[in-house]
Design an enzyme around this catalytic site. Structure first.
Site, PDB file in Angstrom:
ATOM      1  N   GLU A 287       0.803  -1.224   0.000  1.00  0.00           N
ATOM      2  CA  GLU A 287       0.000   0.000   0.000  1.00  0.00           C
ATOM      3  C   GLU A 287       0.838   1.278   0.000  1.00  0.00           C
ATOM      4  OE1 GLU A 287      -4.233  -0.934   1.850  1.00  0.00           O
ATOM      5  OE2 GLU A 287      -2.716  -0.673   3.405  1.00  0.00           O
TER       6      GLU A 287
ATOM      7  N   HIS B  19       0.003   5.209   8.034  1.00  0.00           N
ATOM      8  CA  HIS B  19      -1.235   4.468   7.749  1.00  0.00           C
ATOM      9  C   HIS B  19      -1.391   3.405   8.824  1.00  0.00           C
ATOM     10  CE1 HIS B  19      -4.328   2.151   5.873  1.00  0.00           C
ATOM     11  NE2 HIS B  19      -3.535   1.125   5.660  1.00  0.00           N
TER      12      HIS B  19
ATOM     13  N   HIS C  54      -4.315   0.876  11.609  1.00  0.00           N
ATOM     14  CA  HIS C  54      -5.598   0.194  11.815  1.00  0.00           C
ATOM     15  C   HIS C  54      -5.912   0.137  13.302  1.00  0.00           C
ATOM     16  CE1 HIS C  54      -3.132  -1.666   8.541  1.00  0.00           C
ATOM     17  NE2 HIS C  54      -4.146  -1.256   7.826  1.00  0.00           N
TER      18      HIS C  54
ATOM     19  N   HIS D 196     -11.472  -0.210   7.004  1.00  0.00           N
ATOM     20  CA  HIS D 196     -10.048  -0.426   6.774  1.00  0.00           C
ATOM     21  C   HIS D 196      -9.132   0.205   7.848  1.00  0.00           C
ATOM     22  CE1 HIS D 196      -6.541  -0.389   3.645  1.00  0.00           C
ATOM     23  NE2 HIS D 196      -6.089  -0.467   4.859  1.00  0.00           N
TER      24      HIS D 196
END
Lengths: 269, 269, 269, 269
Positions: free
Chosen positions: D78, D97, D99, D167
């Site tokens: 990603e 990024h 989660h 996501h």
């Protein structure tokens, strides 16, 4: 005789530390055991946080919760909880009083604590609630007078765990290890029930399932497995109680092996 | 042949410890793997807490869950869970039975566990629920008889995870690492779903998203990355299983490097 | 005189670290103590995270929150919280400002924080809420101007803890140890109340129970027990503040023993 | 020039580890920084869990997310998230990024993440939500194609954080330290908002409060205080990244002292 008493004192210090290390006890609460040679006595630490208890902190009390010899340190204020349960319940060998953050929400709302998974029934078929207001009106909520201890013991009745409104819980066991097992897994059941109630309506075990699961989970094998696990977790955290001639890791391992072999022998009979 | 079996035994001990260290298993639950040279056998530890398993604790069982040689220690009562799934599902190489506090709320309320984030579909497109009451009435909830194991395996069907009402969950994998990955990330999905349901209505992945995300997340690269992470976390906590000639930190690092290079080679083909 | 001041500086560093280690403070927030020899001064660290404070980080301030000598490092922006409370409340000896994740939900919703278990009343009979908007309109929510500090001190009034809307809480104590005890147990009460409200309607302590429980729990014995526990937990985590002539484990133990004996003497009088 | 680049590589490894150690990142997610000497390049690790990143794992990429030299290891799938944001936002120097289990419930329910305490506005005035379904229909939810990265960057717009439905989230910063600060405190805000919504209706900061609090909390002093705290926490856990000539504890302390003095100088100007 001395040796077995020394061993029990070490195990009681260990039980205090395990229950604290597993997150049920914090700076407060306490664990006791009935004297192995005199059922009219019990062992309980001087006033100290459970995770710090050493065998040398343990005092001997009559069932009226009077110290047998004048103590060097201060005593827990709520020791009548222990004495009164030992008086009322000859089948009880060990007692724990705690304020678990998983169990307290039930003591604060009056919602019933119910066995929601197969391990839940180790807390007994039913967990009654005792409220100091019912008999004693507005108190500071501490259980310090003999009549308060007796009232709590009556509320416990023939069960193994009693919730205390706005205060915490008291748990009893036929052996010290059963007590530790019941205390940790009733805390787990409370945690799971809390989380389940946040997403839906719970469907607990029915009566027949409770009756079948309770003795199953209280067999020596599951209790011994958990005891070994909790002891080694505590050891890895550097938290085992001190011993005259502190046990080396190797000794602990040998002892665990012996215990395991003993269990195998018993279960093969 | 001996070497690869030795390596697998070490990996199985490691898998037990990783799943426990990541908070899915506690004193109970177990992880098994099918025998690499004989698909009619599987390896499972003697009755011991998963975070303590050593390679020497591992026993060999037939798919009827009988020990191939008389065991020195006690055996898990619920090993039929493993044997019956290996019988029903030739594609399954590894099985984990657990009682995660994140998954149990679903087993207690009957709320469906659904993939709510991109990693969720590693638990499979659908997670069925098995209830011991349906076929066996009021039991102690333990899965110990062959017919109970077979019933559970039927409920699992072609899926990869099955919830067990008032009990826990059982997870299967095509490889040991896939099993560990699925077990940890289905637990994470359950945790996120619980937290999401407390603030609003969840909008899970739709069918097409689930079908696309599942194979994507089960590629060697993400699974290898997580495996390295969990192994080093466990190592930092002093929790790696012992080895004849215990691996030094340097060895582990070299092994991780080799595994990583192997993955690169594979992915470049 | 120097010695007792040195000891207090060490205790203040320790108090900062204990409150952080017990999960109430994170990178922000601060703890101060009134100067033992001059009630118009207080001690507070230079701008640094509480879990890192060393005795040498401590600065002396007037009650107008001006440094007595020009500081070598930067200062906390919100020190008027401390100065204004010392001005308004001669009975206050120690102050903590924090942003506990258990207390903040009350500051964000306006739900009243109420004593729900026997330890809860250590936070006082009532916990008022202060909102910066009421007197100062739209600000950045920081309490940095003297008039803001005075407004907060007025909201605290004769109580021991004040919630700050969309910001956190400020706690006061008659002694440094009382402050630490109140801070940790009000955080625990908040945690329990949050969890209880998720499953039902809470039934907090009534007025008479609060009045009786508060002095009971603020006696030297429970406060000393918790202090020993938190100190040893911090020590095991390698987190004790440095000392000129850093205290050995043995010294800490001897000091705890002395403190314990002193408590026994006091309680026997 | 080499030295400052070496230092930045070390800081990027450190940033990865801090965000993981503070519980926002787990085995997945990644942190990048724009190249200090060439704004058309950025640094990002090879495919590895963030808590394990070493300076030698860092690769250099063009803004099209192509490696400048053929990498020895695998790459994150990603990475276009990073490249596309650097292309769209010349003011952005660092990207993360993740989660986070505190942020994901918002991505799963569509409930808006709002600043609920004074630190909340460090995530920006508004946190938009991006849904891969809107432009790309049913995908595996991964952001791997340039057009997906560009779509996400458009959704981020002039803001500092964007939620990704089903996501996770992506966060941007003007500096690496600002990025770490924003990532950790937006996670904290999410945690507090989740807990607040479980007990009542939240009353977040109004527009004027958000506008005033954001620059206030993004000053060098609070960001430097938190950075020192997180670094020392990581160091105590044995988690600092390796360095050619690994830094001794004394060196880290001296560096922190220098950083602190530099901040004082700046703030006195």
């Amino acid at each position: 005789m001395t040796n077995s008493l020394d061993e029990l004192r070490y195990e009681l210090a260990l039980a205090n530390r395990i229950i604290a290390h597993e997150g049920v006890l914090d700076g407060f609460g306490h664990v006791s055991v009935r004297h192995p040679h005199n059922p009219n006595r019990y062992l309980l630490a001087r006033s100290r946080s459970p995770e710090l208890i050493e065998p040398s902190d343990l005092l001997e009390f009559t069932l009226d919760s009077e110290p047998v010899t004048p103590p060097k340190g201060e005593m827990y204020g709520e020791r009548v909880i222990h004495g009164c349960i030992y008086q009322a319940r000859p089948d009880v060998t060990a007692v724990c009083h705690h304020h678990s953050h998983a169990v307290l929400p039930f003591c604060v709302t009056g919602v019933a604590l119910e066995p929601v998974f197969h391990m839940g029934p180790v807390m007994g078929q039913v967990v009654p609630m005792w409220d100091s207001r019912d008999e004693f009106g507005d108190t500071d909520l501490m259980v310090v007078k003999p009549e308060e201890g007796r009232s709590l013991a009556r509320a416990l009745g023939p069960n193994w765990m009693v919730l205390m409104a706005r205060h915490g819980a008291t748990v009893a066991g036929r052996t010290l290890r059963e007590l530790v097992f019941r205390t940790v897994y009733s805390h787990a059941n409370a945690e799971i029930q809390l989380r389940a109630m946040a997403i839906g309506k719970i469907a607990p075990l029915n009566q027949a399932e409770r009756q079948r699961a309770e003795p199953r989970q209280l067999q020596p094998r599951p209790m011994g497995r958990a005891w070994e696990y909790w002891t080694i977790r505590l050891q890895k955290a550097g938290g085992l109680p001190p011993r005259t001639g502190v046990p080396s890791a190797a000794k602990v391992k040998r002892a665990a092996k012996r215990a395991s072999k003993a269990r195998v022998k018993r279960s093969r009979r």
